[in-house]
Design a protein around this motif. Structure first.
Motif, PDB file in Angstrom:
ATOM      1  N   ALA A  66       0.815  -1.211   0.000  1.00 52.27           N
ATOM      2  CA  ALA A  66       0.000   0.000   0.000  1.00 52.27           C
ATOM      3  C   ALA A  66       0.852   1.266   0.000  1.00 52.27           C
ATOM      4  CB  ALA A  66      -0.937   0.000   1.210  1.00 52.27           C
ATOM      5  N   VAL A 104      -8.973  -4.766  -2.147  1.00 46.68           N
ATOM      6  CA  VAL A 104      -9.672  -3.482  -2.272  1.00 46.68           C
ATOM      7  C   VAL A 104     -11.017  -3.558  -1.562  1.00 46.68           C
ATOM      8  CG1 VAL A 104     -10.699  -1.837  -3.903  1.00 46.68           C
ATOM      9  CG2 VAL A 104      -8.508  -2.965  -4.450  1.00 46.68           C
ATOM     10  N   GLY A 113     -10.774  -3.190   2.026  1.00 48.38           N
ATOM     11  CA  GLY A 113     -10.309  -1.888   2.504  1.00 48.38           C
ATOM     12  C   GLY A 113      -8.829  -1.833   2.827  1.00 48.38           C
ATOM     13  N   SER A 153      -6.067   0.453  -1.999  1.00 50.47           N
ATOM     14  CA  SER A 153      -6.929   1.239  -2.874  1.00 50.47           C
ATOM     15  C   SER A 153      -6.910   0.631  -4.271  1.00 50.47           C
ATOM     16  CB  SER A 153      -6.450   2.691  -2.941  1.00 50.47           C
ATOM     17  OG  SER A 153      -5.234   2.786  -3.668  1.00 50.47           O
ATOM     18  N   GLU A 181      -6.676   2.263  -7.004  1.00 50.24           N
ATOM     19  CA  GLU A 181      -5.615   2.923  -7.755  1.00 50.24           C
ATOM     20  C   GLU A 181      -4.251   2.291  -7.484  1.00 50.24           C
ATOM     21  OE1 GLU A 181      -8.724   6.111  -6.723  1.00 50.24           O
ATOM     22  OE2 GLU A 181      -7.911   4.267  -5.849  1.00 50.24           O
ATOM     23  N   ARG A 182      -4.019   1.906  -6.231  1.00 47.06           N
ATOM     24  CA  ARG A 182      -2.730   1.304  -5.881  1.00 47.06           C
ATOM     25  C   ARG A 182      -2.579  -0.086  -6.483  1.00 47.06           C
ATOM     26  NH1 ARG A 182       2.065   1.118  -6.175  1.00 47.06           N
ATOM     27  NH2 ARG A 182       3.202  -0.248  -4.758  1.00 47.06           N
TER      28      ARG A 182
END
Length: 445
Positions: free
Chosen positions: A300, A344, A347, A350, A352-353
């Motif tokens: 992350a 994702v 949680g 992300s 995007e990551r």
């Protein structure tokens, strides 16, 4: 086959952003990305409402077993499993039979992939104790990198000669890719386990034999050599929390030393050995829940740069043998992206990551030309993901030649709706288009 498409109403995830837009594909490349695009004559229109549109995953670590081990895997089957899983490009390891230790064996792999691979492909040159001159002579555009097994491997691919290691790190014309485990430490722990258990070494002993200390010692050696010669080093499949402090967080661009982890290290831990046994035996070994959580956090924050698979199929009858004979490795490509996206939904990462780690970062690391991003002019390697369609993995849908998956019975929150390779739809959500062929990856060096 049409390569002209208009994908409308998608939620695009690219370069750290999420936004709703349309994307046009023309003659195999991304022609336009805009808020609203009108269909042109000859285009096939796809309504992607409710779907995520991502650049196709680039898996920089797979073992497709061809040539020499095709009873358990081959480029035909594994590349189709990639397509079904949203992987549009792969980089395959050299420890085949014979191993890819020279330019001729490397080019033979490329020739075979051109005939049968459903997705794009690149092949590493392997390192051994006696092919330093072939490494020095390698055209940097011919391979993504040079793979060093700094731990046990098949054939003669364990590089343990200090002078050869020095020469590789000093003279390599491409990034150096390492498998880091210390073989003498592993051998000593294996001998102790045999004294205790005889032939019946249990699966949960595997991470104690392939110990965290063996990983740390070998990783430190690779990093020290890279620092000595300012080499471009990428350390594969980090499996321990202990190694994470050896790497720097932050964006991959500009780093000389990078690291990756694999989807199975985010998904499984040592509690799963009781349920799955040698099905999840792999090298390096799956370790504790604490390691899994630390690795996820490191991914992350960009301390780990890339997320890949280390897809390494074996037959079920091989896995059913006792410890010493049960081979290490898992088939993973078909469900790897869904497994990553599960983090994702939990949680922990992300969206995007995840896209950065599975696509942008490997494209940057290996200087992949015109792929890995949703950009106008780039190759249209795309995946549409349905985040609202759960998918339970069943054995009968496995496309890898080995015919099984460690994820069987797992329900993922998402499904792979479509995969496009060079603008051609290779996966429609239920079947692979057998006519599609990928292309050789180009490296902009």
């Amino acid at each position: 086959m049409s390569t002209d498409w208009l994908i409308k109403n998608a939620e695009i995830v690219n370069e750290g952003r999420r936004f709703h837009a349309d994307l046009r594909v023309r003659q195999g490349r991304i022609d336009a990305i805009a808020g609203e695009l009108d269909a042109k004559p000859g285009e096939q229109v796809i309504d992607a409402s409710g779907l995520w549109l991502l650049p196709g995953m680039i898996d920089d670590q797979v073992h497709f077993r061809e040539p020499g081990l095709t009873q358990k895997a081959d480029i035909w089957h594994e590349s189709r499993a990639c397509a079904a899983g949203g992987i549009t490009s792969y980089m395959e390891m050299p420890n085949t039979r014979p191993p890819a230790l020279d330019r001729e064996s490397l080019e033979a792999k490329y020739a075979r992939a051109a005939e049968v691979s459903a997705v794009n492909y690149g092949f590493y040159l392997g390192a051994s104790n006696d092919n330093l001159e072939a490494i020095r002579a390698l055209d940097p555009k011919a391979a993504p990198g040079i793979k060093i097994f700094m731990g046990a491997s098949t054939g003669n691919m364990l590089v343990d000669n200090p002078d050869v290691l020095d020469g590789i790190f000093r003279d390599a014309p491409t990034p150096i890719i390492t498998h880091c485990e210390d073989t003498p430490m592993i051998d000593a722990l294996h001998a102790k386990a045999r004294e205790k258990y005889g032939e019946d070494i249990p699966a949960w002993e595997h991470p104690l034999i392939r110990s965290r200390e063996a990983c740390i010692k070998s990783t430190r050696l690779a990093i020290s050599l890279a620092q000595k010669y300012n080499s471009r080093l990428h350390v594969l499949h980090i499996s321990t929390a202990d190694e994470l402090a050896l790497f720097q967080p932050g964006p991959i661009k500009g780093k000389r030393i990078t690291a990756e982890t694999c989807v199975h290290f985010l998904h499984f831990d040592d509690h799963d050995y009781e349920r799955l046994g040698f099905l999840i035996k792999c090298n390096p070994a799956i370790k504790t829940a604490a390691d899994r959580e630390a690795i996820t956090r490191a991914l992350a924050e960009g301390r780990l740069d890339v997320l890949a698979t280390d897809h390494a199929p074996h037959l079920l009858e091989e896995k059913a043998q006792k410890y010493d004979k049960a081979p290490s490795g898992l088939p993973l490509v078909q469900f790897a992206l869904q497994a990553a996206l599960q983090r994702v939904f939990e949680g922990k990462l992300s969206l995007e990551r995840v896209v950065e780690a599975v696509t942008h970062a490997p494209a940057t690391l290996f200087d992949v030309q015109d792929r890995g991003y949703l950009r106008e002019g780039y190759a249209a390697d795309l995946v549409l993901v349905d985040p609202n369609k759960p998918h339970t993995v069943r054995r009968e849908e496995v496309l890898s030649k080995c015919g099984w998956s460690p994820f069987e019975g797992t329900t993922f929150n998402s499904s792979i709706a479509m995969t496009f390779v060079n603008g051609e739809r290779v996966w429609d959500g239920s079947s692979v288009n057998e006519a599609v062929r990928g292309k050789r990856l180009a490296f902009d060096r």
